[in-house]
Write a protein that holds these residues in place. Structure first.
Motif, PDB file in Angstrom:
ATOM      1  N   ASP A 219      44.982  30.986  29.189  1.00  0.00           N
ATOM      2  CA  ASP A 219      44.972  31.408  27.791  1.00  0.00           C
ATOM      3  C   ASP A 219      44.542  32.869  27.697  1.00  0.00           C
ATOM      4  OD1 ASP A 219      45.012  30.860  24.862  1.00  0.00           O
ATOM      5  OD2 ASP A 219      42.869  31.301  25.060  1.00  0.00           O
ATOM      6  N   LEU A 220      43.636  33.263  28.576  1.00  0.00           N
ATOM      7  CA  LEU A 220      43.133  34.631  28.606  1.00  0.00           C
ATOM      8  C   LEU A 220      42.852  35.006  30.052  1.00  0.00           C
ATOM      9  CD1 LEU A 220      41.824  37.228  27.360  1.00  0.00           C
ATOM     10  CD2 LEU A 220      39.689  35.915  27.219  1.00  0.00           C
ATOM     11  N   ALA A 221      43.231  36.208  30.454  1.00  0.00           N
ATOM     12  CA  ALA A 221      42.840  36.780  31.741  1.00  0.00           C
ATOM     13  C   ALA A 221      42.036  38.044  31.458  1.00  0.00           C
ATOM     14  CB  ALA A 221      44.068  37.110  32.593  1.00  0.00           C
ATOM     15  N   VAL A 222      40.960  38.233  32.205  1.00  0.00           N
ATOM     16  CA  VAL A 222      40.072  39.368  32.000  1.00  0.00           C
ATOM     17  C   VAL A 222      39.914  40.108  33.317  1.00  0.00           C
ATOM     18  CG1 VAL A 222      37.797  40.132  31.197  1.00  0.00           C
ATOM     19  CG2 VAL A 222      38.830  38.060  30.230  1.00  0.00           C
ATOM     20  N   ASP A 223      40.264  41.382  33.317  1.00  0.00           N
ATOM     21  CA  ASP A 223      40.162  42.197  34.526  1.00  0.00           C
ATOM     22  C   ASP A 223      38.799  42.871  34.576  1.00  0.00           C
ATOM     23  OD1 ASP A 223      40.416  43.786  36.715  1.00  0.00           O
ATOM     24  OD2 ASP A 223      42.058  45.017  35.941  1.00  0.00           O
ATOM     25  N   LEU A 224      37.858  42.260  35.319  1.00  0.00           N
ATOM     26  CA  LEU A 224      36.557  42.881  35.587  1.00  0.00           C
ATOM     27  C   LEU A 224      36.527  43.468  36.996  1.00  0.00           C
ATOM     28  CD1 LEU A 224      33.964  40.375  34.049  1.00  0.00           C
ATOM     29  CD2 LEU A 224      35.232  42.224  32.941  1.00  0.00           C
ATOM     30  N   HIS A 225      37.681  43.573  37.622  1.00  0.00           N
ATOM     31  CA  HIS A 225      37.759  44.152  38.960  1.00  0.00           C
ATOM     32  C   HIS A 225      37.839  45.670  38.874  1.00  0.00           C
ATOM     33  CE1 HIS A 225      38.384  43.026  43.233  1.00  0.00           C
ATOM     34  NE2 HIS A 225      38.929  44.225  43.311  1.00  0.00           N
ATOM     35  N   GLY A 226      38.679  46.153  37.954  1.00  0.00           N
ATOM     36  CA  GLY A 226      38.659  47.564  37.633  1.00  0.00           C
ATOM     37  C   GLY A 226      39.470  48.479  38.514  1.00  0.00           C
ATOM     38  N   ASN A 227      40.556  48.014  39.072  1.00  0.00           N
ATOM     39  CA  ASN A 227      41.362  48.861  39.960  1.00  0.00           C
ATOM     40  C   ASN A 227      42.656  49.364  39.321  1.00  0.00           C
ATOM     41  OD1 ASN A 227      39.477  47.592  41.835  1.00  0.00           O
ATOM     42  ND2 ASN A 227      40.749  48.483  43.448  1.00  0.00           N
ATOM     43  N   GLY A 228      42.757  49.299  38.010  1.00  0.00           N
ATOM     44  CA  GLY A 228      43.963  49.788  37.363  1.00  0.00           C
ATOM     45  C   GLY A 228      45.164  48.909  37.645  1.00  0.00           C
ATOM     46  N   PRO A 229      46.343  49.510  37.858  1.00  0.00           N
ATOM     47  CA  PRO A 229      47.578  48.722  38.005  1.00  0.00           C
ATOM     48  C   PRO A 229      47.518  47.592  39.031  1.00  0.00           C
ATOM     49  CG  PRO A 229      48.142  51.006  37.696  1.00  0.00           C
ATOM     50  CD  PRO A 229      46.631  50.950  37.806  1.00  0.00           C
ATOM     51  N   PRO A 230      46.925  47.768  40.226  1.00  0.00           N
ATOM     52  CA  PRO A 230      46.941  46.629  41.157  1.00  0.00           C
ATOM     53  C   PRO A 230      46.299  45.364  40.586  1.00  0.00           C
ATOM     54  CG  PRO A 230      46.380  48.631  42.324  1.00  0.00           C
ATOM     55  CD  PRO A 230      46.370  48.976  40.869  1.00  0.00           C
ATOM     56  N   SER A 231      45.145  45.494  39.926  1.00  0.00           N
ATOM     57  CA  SER A 231      44.519  44.302  39.356  1.00  0.00           C
ATOM     58  C   SER A 231      45.225  43.874  38.069  1.00  0.00           C
ATOM     59  CB  SER A 231      43.028  44.532  39.116  1.00  0.00           C
ATOM     60  OG  SER A 231      42.780  45.731  38.413  1.00  0.00           O
ATOM     61  N   HIS A 232      45.737  44.829  37.289  1.00  0.00           N
ATOM     62  CA  HIS A 232      46.495  44.465  36.088  1.00  0.00           C
ATOM     63  C   HIS A 232      47.722  43.636  36.454  1.00  0.00           C
ATOM     64  CE1 HIS A 232      44.961  48.325  33.827  1.00  0.00           C
ATOM     65  NE2 HIS A 232      43.993  47.487  34.146  1.00  0.00           N
ATOM     66  N   LEU A 233      48.483  44.121  37.419  1.00  0.00           N
ATOM     67  CA  LEU A 233      49.732  43.442  37.786  1.00  0.00           C
ATOM     68  C   LEU A 233      49.471  42.080  38.411  1.00  0.00           C
ATOM     69  CD1 LEU A 233      51.642  46.547  39.196  1.00  0.00           C
ATOM     70  CD2 LEU A 233      52.011  45.405  36.995  1.00  0.00           C
ATOM     71  N   LEU A 234      48.392  41.973  39.176  1.00  0.00           N
ATOM     72  CA  LEU A 234      48.032  40.684  39.759  1.00  0.00           C
ATOM     73  C   LEU A 234      47.830  39.647  38.658  1.00  0.00           C
ATOM     74  CD1 LEU A 234      47.122  38.983  42.257  1.00  0.00           C
ATOM     75  CD2 LEU A 234      44.798  39.817  41.802  1.00  0.00           C
ATOM     76  N   LEU A 235      47.130  40.021  37.605  1.00  0.00           N
ATOM     77  CA  LEU A 235      46.889  39.085  36.505  1.00  0.00           C
ATOM     78  C   LEU A 235      48.141  38.876  35.658  1.00  0.00           C
ATOM     79  CD1 LEU A 235      43.315  40.267  35.447  1.00  0.00           C
ATOM     80  CD2 LEU A 235      43.925  38.164  36.663  1.00  0.00           C
ATOM     81  N   GLN A 236      48.902  39.924  35.442  1.00  0.00           N
ATOM     82  CA  GLN A 236      50.122  39.785  34.629  1.00  0.00           C
ATOM     83  C   GLN A 236      51.121  38.822  35.261  1.00  0.00           C
ATOM     84  OE1 GLN A 236      51.241  43.947  34.061  1.00  0.00           O
ATOM     85  NE2 GLN A 236      50.687  43.807  31.903  1.00  0.00           N
ATOM     86  N   ARG A 237      51.126  38.728  36.589  1.00  0.00           N
ATOM     87  CA  ARG A 237      52.059  37.802  37.250  1.00  0.00           C
ATOM     88  C   ARG A 237      51.782  36.350  36.883  1.00  0.00           C
ATOM     89  NH1 ARG A 237      51.554  41.292  41.898  1.00  0.00           N
ATOM     90  NH2 ARG A 237      50.163  39.823  42.966  1.00  0.00           N
ATOM     91  N   LEU A 238      50.558  36.053  36.416  1.00  0.00           N
ATOM     92  CA  LEU A 238      50.217  34.691  36.002  1.00  0.00           C
ATOM     93  C   LEU A 238      50.646  34.409  34.563  1.00  0.00           C
ATOM     94  CD1 LEU A 238      46.635  34.432  37.546  1.00  0.00           C
ATOM     95  CD2 LEU A 238      48.818  33.765  38.572  1.00  0.00           C
ATOM     96  N   ARG A 239      51.155  35.408  33.859  1.00  0.00           N
ATOM     97  CA  ARG A 239      51.646  35.291  32.487  1.00  0.00           C
ATOM     98  C   ARG A 239      50.583  34.743  31.525  1.00  0.00           C
ATOM     99  NH1 ARG A 239      57.032  36.195  32.320  1.00  0.00           N
ATOM    100  NH2 ARG A 239      58.186  36.063  34.287  1.00  0.00           N
ATOM    101  N   PRO A 240      49.401  35.348  31.501  1.00  0.00           N
ATOM    102  CA  PRO A 240      48.388  34.879  30.551  1.00  0.00           C
ATOM    103  C   PRO A 240      48.829  35.159  29.110  1.00  0.00           C
ATOM    104  CG  PRO A 240      47.718  36.970  31.506  1.00  0.00           C
ATOM    105  CD  PRO A 240      48.946  36.534  32.256  1.00  0.00           C
TER     106      PRO A 240
END
Length: 378
Positions: free
Chosen positions: A97-118
Motif C-alpha cells: 500500500d505504501l513504500a518508504v525509501d529510508l535508504h537514501g540512494n536516489g534512483p537505485p533505491s527509488h527504482l527498486l521500490l517502484q518495481r514492486l508497484r506500491p
C-alpha cells in the motif's frame, strides 16, 4: 484496544505475511546504527498507520534488533555490500500500500521500490526519477531529522527526538560496567586500540568495572585492547560472532556508560538512555551524533574546518580529527557523566512481535538471560 495489540498478526500466510492487512514496506537495508537512527521515523509510520503490517527491508542479522524496537511486524531480508542498494527484494503477495525509501540512494533505491508497484511511494526527489515529487535532499542534516522531514512532507508528523526503544528485561552480564567498544566498520572511525586500552586501564585503576565488546571479526582487536588494559580474558564479549542482540542490549541498558566511536553501539546507548562518550571523526556529530543531553558527551576536534564531512568516512587509517582526541579527555568525560537514571517499576507493556527473517510471531524479544561476565554477580 492498544496500538500494540492491534499490531499482533494473525496466522501467517506461507510467505510470512499477515492476511487481510495492508502493508507498508520500509527500505533501510543498512546497519544497526542506521536502523536505530530511523526509530523516530518508524515510530511515526507505526502511529500513522496502526492497522498496516509494517515490513522492514533490512539485513537478516538485524531481526532481533528490529523486534526490540516494538515497531516492526516483519523483516524482509535485504542486504548489499557497504551502503549500496540491494539488487532485489524477495517481496511476495499483493503490492505494498505504501513504500518508504529510508535508504537514501536516489534512483537505485527509488527504482527498486517502484518495481514492486506500491500504491504510494515516499522518497526524496531526484532528477533521475522525476516522477517522484518528494522534498529536496539536504547534505547538512542530521540522519534522524532527515527521515522525519521526509515523512512530514508527505503529511506524517514525526519527532526526531523519539529515539527510545523498550529496555530489555533480561539481566546484564556485567551490570554497572563501563562498556568499551573499539570497533567500527571503517578504519577512519577507529580510534587507536592502544588509546582504548589506556582508557580502559585508567578506568579500571579508578575502580570501574570494564568490559570490551566486539562485533563479528573484531575479536583480535578487542582482545588486544583487553590484554593491554590488564582485563580478564572473560571481559571480552563477542568477536568470533556478533554479541546476540538481547545480550548486547541488556549489557548496554544497565551499563555505567558506553565509550565508543561513531558506530552502531553509540546509537544503542542513545536508544536505551545509557550515558555515553562518543568519539567523532571524520564526520561531524551534527550528522550522526546523540541528542543534546547531559548523559551524552561528544568529543570532536574539527580544527578550522566547519564542514559536516571534513574527512573520508571510508578512509583506510584513523581520521586526523579522531586522533586529536586524547586518552585524558576521554577518561575525564566518563567521570563527568551523570549516573544512569534508576529503573522504575512500570506496568508491563504489551509484547511486541518477534521479527524473524520473513515471519512475525508474538513473543518476548529479550527472553534469554545472558551468562555473567567473570567477576560480576548475576
Amino acid at each position: 484496544m492498544t496500538a500494540a495489540n492491534r499490531r499482533r498478526p494473525g496466522p501467517a500466510a506461507p510467505d510470512g505475511t499477515a492476511p487481510g492487512r495492508p502493508r507498508v514496506l520500509v527500505l533501510r537495508a543498512l546497519g544497526l546504527g542506521d536502523l536505530l537512527a530511523a526509530v523516530p521515523a518508524l515510530r511515526a509510520l507505526r502511529r500513522h498507520l496502526p492497522r498496516h503490517e509494517l515490513v522492514l527491508a533490512a539485513p537478516g542479522r538485524l531481526s532481533a534488533a528490529a523486534a526490540a524496537t516494538g515497531l516492526v511486524d516483519r523483516l524482509l531480508p535485504a542486504a548489499a555490500p557497504g551502503r549500496a542498494v540491494p539488487g532485489e527484494l524477495p517481496w511476495t503477495g499483493p503490492e505494498p500500500d505504501l513504500a518508504v525509501d529510508l535508504h537514501g540512494n536516489g534512483p537505485p533505491s527509488h527504482l527498486l521500490l517502484q518495481r514492486l508497484r506500491p500504491r504510494r511511494l515516499f522518497a526524496y526527489a531526484h532528477p533521475g526519477t522525476p516522477d517522484i515529487a518528494g522534498p529536496g535532499w539536504r547534505d547538512d542534516e542530521h540522519e534522524r531529522d532527515r527521515w522525519c522531514r521526509l515523512l512530514g512532507w508527505y503529511g506524517v508528523p514525526a519527532d526526531p527526538g523519539e529515539v527510545a526503544i523498550p529496555r530489555p528485561e533480561a539481566p546484564s552480564p556485567a551490570p554497572g560496567a563501563v562498556v568499551v567498544h573499539p570497533g567500527a566498520d571503517a578504519a577512519a572511525r577507529r580510534w587507536p586500540p592502544e588509546r582504548f586500552a589506556a582508557v580502559a586501564a585508567e578506568l579500571r585503576r579508578r575502580g570501574h568495572e570494564v568490559v570490551v565488546t566486539a562485533g563479528a571479526g573484531e575479536e583480535d582487536l578487542a582482545r588486544t585492547v583487553a590484554e593491554a588494559a590488564g582485563l580478564e580474558r572473560g571481559a571480552v564479549l563477542g568477536g568470533a560472532a556478533d554479541v546476540p542482540f538481547g545480550v548486547l542490549a541488556a549489557l548496554v541498558a544497565r551499563a555505567r556508560c558506553v565509550v565508543v566511536g561513531d558506530t552502531g553501539l553509540a546509537h544503542l546507548a542513545t536508544a536505551l538512555g545509557t550515558p555515553s562518550v562518543v568519539l567523532f571523526g571524520p564526520v561531524a556529530p551534527r550528522l550522526w551524533g546523540p541528542p543534546d543531553h547531559p548523559r551524552h558527551r561528544v568529543l570532536w576536534h574539527p580544527g578550522g574546518d566547519g564542514s559536516p564531512r571534513p574527512g573520508d568516512a571510508h578512509g583506510l587509517r584513523p581520521d586526523a580529527r579522531l586522533l586529536r582526541i586524547t586518552v585524558e579527555e576521554v577518561v575525564e568525560a566518563v567521570e563527568e557523566l551523570p549516573e544512569p537514571e534508576p529503573e522504575t517499576a512500570t506496568e508491563p507493556e504489551p509484547e511486541p512481535p518477534t521479527v524473524t527473517a520473513g515471519v512475525a510471531t508474538p513473543a518476548r524479544p529479550y527472553a534469554q538471560a545472558p551468562a555473567p561476565v567473570p567477576g560480576h554477580a548475576p
